[in-house]
Scaffold this active site. Structure first.
Site, PDB file in Angstrom:
ATOM      1  N   HIS A  38      -0.421   2.604  -3.173  1.00  0.00           N
ATOM      2  CA  HIS A  38       0.102   1.679  -2.164  1.00  0.00           C
ATOM      3  C   HIS A  38      -0.751   0.410  -2.110  1.00  0.00           C
ATOM      4  O   HIS A  38      -0.216  -0.705  -2.107  1.00  0.00           O
ATOM      5  CB  HIS A  38       0.103   2.369  -0.796  1.00  0.00           C
ATOM      6  CG  HIS A  38       0.329   1.453   0.356  1.00  0.00           C
ATOM      7  ND1 HIS A  38       1.573   1.216   0.907  1.00  0.00           N
ATOM      8  CD2 HIS A  38      -0.529   0.688   1.074  1.00  0.00           C
ATOM      9  CE1 HIS A  38       1.467   0.365   1.905  1.00  0.00           C
ATOM     10  NE2 HIS A  38       0.193   0.028   2.029  1.00  0.00           N
ATOM     11  N   GLU A  39      -2.066   0.581  -2.065  1.00  0.00           N
ATOM     12  CA  GLU A  39      -2.953  -0.579  -1.952  1.00  0.00           C
ATOM     13  C   GLU A  39      -2.896  -1.453  -3.205  1.00  0.00           C
ATOM     14  O   GLU A  39      -2.873  -2.683  -3.106  1.00  0.00           O
ATOM     15  CB  GLU A  39      -4.391  -0.121  -1.677  1.00  0.00           C
ATOM     16  CG  GLU A  39      -4.572   0.647  -0.375  1.00  0.00           C
ATOM     17  CD  GLU A  39      -4.132  -0.127   0.855  1.00  0.00           C
ATOM     18  OE1 GLU A  39      -4.152  -1.378   0.833  1.00  0.00           O
ATOM     19  OE2 GLU A  39      -3.759   0.511   1.860  1.00  0.00           O
ATOM     20  N   HIS A  96       0.103  -3.702  -3.212  1.00  0.00           N
ATOM     21  CA  HIS A  96      -0.048  -4.995  -2.523  1.00  0.00           C
ATOM     22  C   HIS A  96      -0.526  -6.074  -3.495  1.00  0.00           C
ATOM     23  O   HIS A  96      -0.073  -7.218  -3.453  1.00  0.00           O
ATOM     24  CB  HIS A  96      -1.060  -4.877  -1.378  1.00  0.00           C
ATOM     25  CG  HIS A  96      -0.538  -4.244  -0.133  1.00  0.00           C
ATOM     26  ND1 HIS A  96       0.592  -4.692   0.522  1.00  0.00           N
ATOM     27  CD2 HIS A  96      -1.003  -3.198   0.606  1.00  0.00           C
ATOM     28  CE1 HIS A  96       0.805  -3.952   1.608  1.00  0.00           C
ATOM     29  NE2 HIS A  96      -0.137  -3.038   1.666  1.00  0.00           N
ATOM     30  N   GLU A 106       4.393  -3.814   3.667  1.00  0.00           N
ATOM     31  CA  GLU A 106       3.971  -2.412   3.677  1.00  0.00           C
ATOM     32  C   GLU A 106       5.025  -1.520   3.030  1.00  0.00           C
ATOM     33  O   GLU A 106       4.704  -0.627   2.236  1.00  0.00           O
ATOM     34  CB  GLU A 106       3.694  -1.952   5.114  1.00  0.00           C
ATOM     35  CG  GLU A 106       2.486  -2.601   5.757  1.00  0.00           C
ATOM     36  CD  GLU A 106       1.208  -2.330   4.988  1.00  0.00           C
ATOM     37  OE1 GLU A 106       1.002  -1.179   4.541  1.00  0.00           O
ATOM     38  OE2 GLU A 106       0.418  -3.268   4.808  1.00  0.00           O
TER      39      GLU A 106
END
Length: 267
Positions: free
Chosen positions: A128-129, A132, A191
Site C-alpha cells: 500500500h505504501e 502511494h 488511500e
C-alpha cells in the site's frame, strides 16, 4: 456583491480546471507540478530527518523480517518509478504505521508488527505504501496544495479589493469547504488507489492477497472503534476498504496464482 462572488467562483474554477498532465495507474487524471527528481530529493531529506529523530532498529530478527518482505514487494516496482536500491528502516516506535517516500525509502514502525500478524499482512501494508509512491500521490498532494494556496490568496485579494462585507467568515467558509470538499476526498481517493495497487503488488510478489482483508479487520479491532466519520477523515473507513479489496480480489488472486514467488519471511 453578486458580481464579486461570481468573480471569486470563476477564480477558483480557473485554478481547479487546469489541464491534468498525468494519469494514475488506475486511469485517474492527475495534476503533477513537481519533477520526480525534486520529489526524490525531498523524500531523502525527510527520511534522513526521521532517522535522527526516531530510534532506528539495527540488525536482529525484526529488521531481517521487514527487509525480507519489502524486498519481494520492491522487486515488482517499475524501474521508471525507482531503479536503485531501496532503503528500508525499522523504527522502534509503538505507532501502528509505515510509509514509503519517493527516492526508494521505506519506514516501518515496530508497533505495526503487532497488528500485521504475518508476512502477508505486512506485505499488504508495505505494498500500500509503495503504491502511494508508484501513483505519485505525494506529488499530487503538493501540487494540489500549491493550487489551493494560489486560489485562496487570489480570492482574498478580490474580496479585500471590493471591500466585501464579512470577508473573514467568507474566507473561513471557503477554507472549510476546500478541506471537506476537495482535500479530504482527494486523500481518501489516494488511500483507496494505494490499496488496490498494493493488492496487486503483494499478489505478484507471492503474498496471499486475501490477507489484506484480514489486516484491515485487525486494524479495525486495534482502533477500538475510535474513528471520525468517513467524510471528515483522510482515510476511508475500514469497512469501506475491506469492501473495495474484496471487490478486486478475483484479479489479485489470478496474479497470486500466476506468481512464481512464494516468500518465506519469518517474523
Amino acid at each position: 456583491m453578486r458580481s464579486t462572488l461570481r468573480t471569486v467562483a470563476i477564480t477558483f474554477l480557473s485554478v481547479f480546471l487546469l489541464s491534468s498532465c498525468a494519469t494514475s495507474p488506475t486511469g485517474r487524471s492527475q495534476l503533477l507540478l513537481y519533477s520526480s527528481q525534486e520529489l526524490s530529493v525531498m523524500g531523502a531529506q525527510a527520511f534522513d530527518g526521521m532517522k535522527t529523530q526516531l530510534k532506528v532498529t539495527e540488525g536482529g530478527q525484526q529488521n531481517s523480517y521487514v527487509n525480507c518482505v519489502a524486498g519481494f514487494i520492491t522487486r515488482q516496482v517499475p524501474q521508471s518509478v525507482f531503479a536503485g536500491q531501496w532503503e528500508v528502516v525499522v523504527f522502534d516506535d509503538e505507532q501502528v504505521n509505515a510509509f514509503a517516500l519517493p527516492g526508494g525509502k521505506i519506514g516501518v514502525y515496530t508497533g505495526l508488527l503487532k497488528v500485521a500478524t504475518n508476512q502477508h499482512q505486512l506485505a499488504a501494508v508495505i505494498g500500500h505504501e509503495v503504491g502511494h509512491v508508484i501513483a505519485e500521490h505525494g506529488n499530487e498532494r503538493m501540487s494540489q496544495g500549491t493550487l489551493i494556496q494560489i486560489g485562496t490568496e487570489a480570492t482574498r485579494q478580490i474580496i479585500n479589493a471590493n471591500e466585501v462585507a464579512y470577508s473573514q467568515p467568507i474566507m473561513a467558509a471557503i477554507g472549510l469547504g476546500l478541506q471537506v470538499g476537495v482535500q479530504l476526498p482527494f486523500s481518501r481517493t489516494h488511500e483507496s488507489e494505494a490499496d488496490l495497487i498494493g493488492l496487486d503488488l503483494m499478489a505478484s510478489s507471492g503474498f496471499d492477497p486475501q490477507q489484506a482483508v484480514s489486516l484491515w479487520q485487525n486494524m479495525e479491532k486495534a482502533s477500538g472503534g475510535r474513528q471520525q466519520p468517513e467524510f471528515l477523515s483522510t482515510h476511508p473507513a475500514p469497512q469501506t476498504r475491506i469492501k473495495d479489496l474484496q471487490a478486486n480480489m478475483q484479479p489479485a488472486m489470478a496474479l497470486y496464482k500466476a506468481s512464481t514467488e512464494r516468500p518465506r519471511c519469518n517474523p
